[in-house]
Scaffold this active site. Structure first.
Site, short mmCIF file in Angstrom:
data_model
loop_
_atom_site.label_atom_id
_atom_site.label_comp_id
_atom_site.label_asym_id
_atom_site.label_seq_id
_atom_site.Cartn_x
_atom_site.Cartn_y
_atom_site.Cartn_z
N ASP A 58 18.85 10.14 84.70
CA ASP A 58 17.48 9.84 84.29
C ASP A 58 17.15 9.82 82.82
O ASP A 58 17.63 10.83 82.06
CB ASP A 58 16.56 10.69 84.83
CG ASP A 58 14.96 10.52 84.39
OD1 ASP A 58 14.54 9.86 83.89
OD2 ASP A 58 14.40 11.72 84.96
N SER A 74 7.39 13.10 87.00
CA SER A 74 7.23 12.36 85.63
C SER A 74 6.26 12.48 84.75
O SER A 74 5.98 13.50 84.31
CB SER A 74 7.22 10.84 86.23
OG SER A 74 7.39 9.83 85.18
N HIS A 104 15.49 8.62 88.12
CA HIS A 104 14.09 8.72 87.98
C HIS A 104 13.43 8.35 89.12
O HIS A 104 13.51 7.02 89.59
CB HIS A 104 13.70 8.28 86.64
CG HIS A 104 12.30 8.71 86.45
ND1 HIS A 104 11.93 9.92 85.73
CD2 HIS A 104 11.03 8.22 86.54
CE1 HIS A 104 10.75 10.13 85.57
NE2 HIS A 104 10.19 8.97 86.08
#
Length: 771
Positions: free
Chosen positions: A350, A196, A380
Site C-alpha cells: 500500500d 483510508s 490498500h
C-alpha cells in the site's frame, strides 16, 4: 413474439460486444500499467477487482460523453451498496447530527450497562464512499464488538471542497459525544475510527478534540491504512507500491488536489516535492523521514529522492495540504502527546503504508500506547473486501483441487458476469439476476444425430425430452433430471450437455425439468413442479418407450435436493410405480447446520462458498436473505430442534478421514424465536430431505451418490449415505478426491473441461447401465 425475441437477442448481442470491447481495453490497461507483487494475497482476484474498477471508470466516462450522467456520479452509483435491510441483531436508523447524515447501528441484545460507541468515517478519496457502501463494515463492527456504531455521511468533493469533510466529521463526532447516553453509550468510551481518507479525518478529528476543555476525550482512535501527510511522495512505500492496485501514487495526489479544488496539472510537481519550501522540509524532516522507517520496510527497493527546486506557484496551489487538518502527521508534539490510545493497521503493498508507520512512531515517542497490525500480504482497501461475495478476500483453492488454474478462470468469468449484471441493473437495462441467467444459457446446441429432442409440457411444467434414435429391443429406462443452480439459476438449456450425454451414453430416455425459480417462486413451488413433472412421466412412461418400473430420479446440487425430496414423497404413492433408483450429485440436503466439517474446510472454495449456500437456501425458502448471519451462526434453530435431528445430523456420523483437514465443533448459541418462526419450514423433509423419518428412508430405492472433497455440501451427502445404508438401502458412492462443487457441469467445456468431472459423469452412466 418471435420478432420481439429476435430484437431482444440482437440488442443483447450488441450490448455484450460493446461491453466486451471495453472489457478488453480494461484488461490491456490493467496488464500494461499496474504491477502486482508476488507476495500479494490472491493476485488473480485483485487483478479482476482492479479491472472492474477501471471498467466502471471507463463506462462512466463514456456515459458522461453521451450526456447520460457524470463519470463521478456513475462511479458513486455503482459503488453504493444496497439499501439497508433489517438485521436480526441490530437496530439501524438513519438520522441527522446537526445537518450531517449519519447511520446508527445499535445492538438489539440488552446490555447490563452503557456500551462503547464507535464513530466510523468512511474512505473513498474524499470523492467516493458513503454510509451505504460501508454498511457491511459497520454492521460487522457493531455485531461483533457489541458496540453502538455511528457511520458519518460527510459531504464529498469536488462539489464540497476542503475543509467541508473535516467539519462534517467533527460536527457529527461532537454531537454524538455530547448525546452519547441517549444512544446507550458511555460518553467516556467513544472511539473515533476510519479507513483510508476516513483514517485521515479520524486522526484530524481526534487532534481537534484533545485540545477542547470541558469536553469528553475520545477513548481511542482506530486508523486503517490512513493517509497522513502530503509532503513526501517518495517515501519507500510510495516507491515500492506506486503502481500496485487499488491505489496508485498518482491517484493519491490527484484525489488530494481535487479535494482542495486545485488544478491537477501540478500533479507531477507535487510528486517531485516542489510544493514544499526548504524551511518546511527541514521543520518536518524530523517526523517525515525515511530514516524513521524500520529497515525491513526498505528491502523491496528504495532510493533516497534528490531534492528538487521549490516552486512558489505550486506551493500556493498546494499549501492547504500542509495544514494539520489535511496532514495530521504534521501536528505539534504538544497535541500528539495528548492523543488517546491508538490502533493502526497498515498493509505491505500500500502506498500509504509509511504514513501509518511514521505516525505510529510519533505516537510511541510521545508516550501514546499503540496497537499495530500489519497485513503482510495486504493492499490498500483490503479490509473493505472482507465480505464482498465472490470477490471477498477469503476464497481459496486448495492444493489438491483438479486443475486450479482452470477453476480460477471459470470463477473469474462468473465474477465478471455478476458484476456486469450489476452494472446493467444500475443502468436500468435489465436485472442482475436476469442477465446472469441469460449468460449461463447463451450456448445453443444444434441437432443431435443420436437423439430426438423435443420440448413439451408435463402438467403445465416445461420439460425437454431426449430419446435415443437407435431402435431398442424393448422399453428403455427413463431418467428424470432436475438441474442445479441454487434454486435461483439453471435451466434445461444450461444443463443440456449433461442430459444429452446421459441419454446417449446410457441409452436412456431423459426428461429434463424446467421448474420455476426463486426468488420469484419460493418453496415449495420448485419442488411441486418437479413432483408434477415426475408423476406425469411415470403415468405416461410407455408413451415415450420407457418401462414404468425402470424410472430413475436424478439431479445435481439444488436439483439433487429436489430429486431426494421427490423420491421420498413417491414412496407413499400406491397409485404409481416404484421409483427404480435415485442419483444424487453433490446434493444440498439440509439447512440446519452450516458448520459441518466440509463447510468449515471449504468455506471459501469456488464455485460454492458457505455464505452463498445459506444465501440460496434463504432465497428458495422466502425470497430474501435477511437472516443470513443467523443461518451461518446456527441461531435460527432452537436447541430442542437440533437435539431432535442430532441422531441424523451430527459431525460424529462423518468418518474421521473427512475431518483431517481441520474441524472445530461449533459452540451452540441462543436461538432467536423470531428467526425460527420465519424459517421453520426448512425443517420439512421436502426442503431438507436429510431430516425425513426412518420409516420413509427404509422404503427408498437403490441410490447413487456423488461427492467432491472440496465442496461445502460434501457432508450433507455423506450423512445421507449413512442414513440410507443404516436403513438397508443399497448405495453406490463415488467420491471425487480432487473435485469441487459444480465439476460435473464442466465435463465438456472445451479447453476449460475437467477430466475429473467427465470421470464422475461416466460413473453415473455406468450405474444407470447396470440397472
Amino acid at each position: 413474439m418471435e420478432l420481439a425475441y429476435s430484437l431482444f437477442t440482437i440488442a443483447a448481442e450488441i450490448l455484450i460486444v460493446s461491453f466486451t470491447l471495453v472489457a478488453a481495453w480494461t484488461i490491456y490497461y490493467e496488464l500494461s500499467y499496474s504491477e502486482i507483487p508476488p507476495g500479494v494475497e490472491q493476485p488473480g482476484k485483485l487483478r479482476i477487482l482492479h479491472c472492474l474498477l477501471i471498467f466502471s471508470r471507463v463506462l462512466g466516462k463514456i456515459l458522461e460523453h453521451l450526456g447520460f450522467c457524470s463519470e463521478i456520479d456513475f462511479i458513486r452509483y455503482t459503488q453504493d451498496g444496497k439499501k439497508p435491510r433489517e438485521d436480526p441483531k441490530l437496530f439501524i436508523k438513519d438520522l441527522q447530527f446537526e445537518d450531517v447524515p449519519v447511520r446508527v447501528y445499535q445492538p438489539r441484545a440488552p446490555s447490563a450497562g452503557l456500551r462503547r460507541g464507535v464513530i466510523y468515517l468512511h474512505g473513498g478519496g474524499w470523492m467516493f464512499g458513503s454510509i451505504n457502501s460501508y454498511d457491511r463494515v459497520c454492521r460487522y463492527i457493531a455485531r461483533e464488538s457489541e458496540s453502538v456504531v455511528v457511520s458519518v455521511g460527510y459531504r464529498l468533493a469536488p462539489e464540497h471542497k476542503y475543509p467541508s469533510q473535516f467539519r462534517d466529521c467533527l460536527t457529527a463526532s461532537t454531537h454524538f459525544m455530547k448525546a452519547a447516553e441517549d444512544y446507550g453509550v458511555d460518553s467516556a468510551c467513544v472511539i473515533i475510527s476510519g479507513d483510508s481518507v476516513g483514517g485521515t479525518l479520524a486522526a484530524a478529528v481526534c487532534q481537534a478534540l484533545v485540545s477542547r476543555s470541558n469536553f469528553p476525550k475520545p477513548l481511542a482512535q482506530i486508523l486503517i491504512y490512513p493517509g497522513l501527510q502530503a509532503i513526501d511522495f517518495y517515501l519507500p512505500s510510495y516507491q515500492q507500491n506506486c503502481a500496485v492496485p487499488i491505489l496508485y501514487r498518482e491517484h493519491v495526489i490527484s484525489c488530494c488536489l481535487k479535494y482542495l479544488e486545485k488544478d491537477v496539472s501540478v500533479l507531477e510537481n507535487v510528486i517531485e516535492g516542489s510544493h514544499v519550501p526548504l524551511d518546511m522540509k527541514l521543520k518536518y524532516g524530523r517526523w517525515i523521514n525515511p530514516d524513521n522507517i524500520p529497515e525491513e520496510f526498505k528491502i523491496r527497493s528504495y532510493k533516497p529522492h534528490l531534492p528538487t527546486s521549490y516552486s512558489d506557484e505550486v506551493y500556493e496551489v498546494a499549501k492547504p495540504a500542509l495544514e494539520t487538518t489535511f496532514s495530521p502527521l504534521l501536528a505539534e508534539d504538544s497535541i500528539v502527546s495528548q492523543l488517546p490510545l491508538s490502533y493502526i493497521l497498515t498493509c505491505e503493498y500500500d502506498v500509504l503504508r509509511d504514513d501509518g508507520l511514521l505516525y505510529k512512531k510519533r505516537l510511541e515517542d510521545s508516550g501514546v500506547p499503540v496497537t499495530w497490525y500489519h497485513v503482510k500480504d495486504g493492499f490498500h482497501g483490503v479490509v473493505s473486501l472482507f465480505d464482498f461475495g465472490i470477490l471477498s478476500f477469503r476464497s481459496e483453492i486448495p492444493l489438491g483441487v483438479d486443475q486450479p488454474v482452470k477453476l480460477r478462470i471459470i470463477h473469474s468469468f462468473l465474477i465478471g458476469t455478476a458484476v456486469l449484471g450489476k452494472i446493467l441493473e444500475k443502468l436500468g437495462l435489465c436485472s442482475q439476476l436476469g442477465f446472469t441467467r441469460y449468460m449461463r444459457c447463451l450456448k445453443k446446441l444444434g441437432e443431435d444425430p443420436k437423439l430426438f429432442i423435443k420440448d413439451l409440457q408435463f402438467g403445465k411444467v416445461p420439460v425437454r425430452i431426449y430419446q435415443p434414435r437407435a431402435p431398442s429391443a424393448g422399453r428403455r429406462r427413463g431418467v428424470i433430471y432436475f438441474h442445479g443452480g441454487g434454486w435461483v439459476f439453471g435451466s434445461i438449456d444450461s444443463h443440456e450437455p449433461i442430459c444429452r450425454y446421459i441419454a446417449r451414453e446410457s441409452e436412456s430416455v431423459v426428461v429434463s425439468v424446467e421448474y420455476r425459480l426463486a426468488p420469484e417462486h419460493t418453496y415449495p413451488a420448485p419442488y411441486e413442479d418437479c413432483l408434477t413433472a415426475t408423476t406425469h412421466f411415470m403415468k405416461t412412461a410407455e408413451d415415450y418407450g420407457v418401462d414404468p418400473a425402470c424410472i430413475i430420479i436424478s439431479g445435481d446440487s439444488a436439483g439433487g435436493n429436489l430429486a431426494a425430496a421427490v423420491c421420498q414423497t413417491l414412496v407413499g404413492r400406491p397409485d404409481l410405480p416404484k421409483v427404480h433408483a435415485q442419483v444424487l450429485i453433490y446434493p444440498c440436503l439440509q439447512a440446519i447446520d452450516f458448520n459441518l466439517p466440509s463447510y468449515q474446510q471449504n468455506c471459501g472454495v469456488p464455485l460454492l462458498f458457505r455464505e452463498r449456500t445459506a444465501f440460496y437456501a434463504l432465497q428458495y425458502l422466502k425470497g430474501d436473505a435477511s437472516f443470513l448471519e443467523d443461518f451461518l451462526e446456527g441461531s435460527h434453530m432452537p436447541v430442542d430442534v437440533k437435539l431432535k435431528f442430532r441422531k441424523w445430523l451430527s459431525a460424529d456420523n462423518i468418518p474421521k478421514e473427512f475431518k483431517v483437514r481441520g474441524y472445530k465443533p461449533k459452540v451452540p448459541i441462543e436461538c432467536s424465536n423470531e428467526v425460527y418462526e420465519a424459517v421453520k419450514k426448512m425443517c420439512e423433509p421436502a426442503f431438507s430431505p436429510l431430516l425425513t423419518e426412518d420409516a420413509v428412508v427404509r422404503q427408498l430405492p437403490k441410490s447413487f451418490i456423488l461427492t467432491c472433497e472440496y465442496d461445502v455440501l460434501r457432508d450433507d451427502a455423506l450423512l445421507y449415505k449413512k442414513r440410507l445404508e443404516d436403513g438397508g438401502v443399497p448405495v453406490t458412492w463415488y467420491h471425487i478426491e480432487n473435485g469441487f462443487h459444480g465439476i460435473i457441469s464442466l465435463f465438456d467445456c472445451g479447453r476449460l473441461s475437467f477430466p475429473a468431472g467427465k470421470k464422475g459423469l461416466d460413473n453415473i452412466v455406468n450405474f444407470l447401465r447396470s440397472l
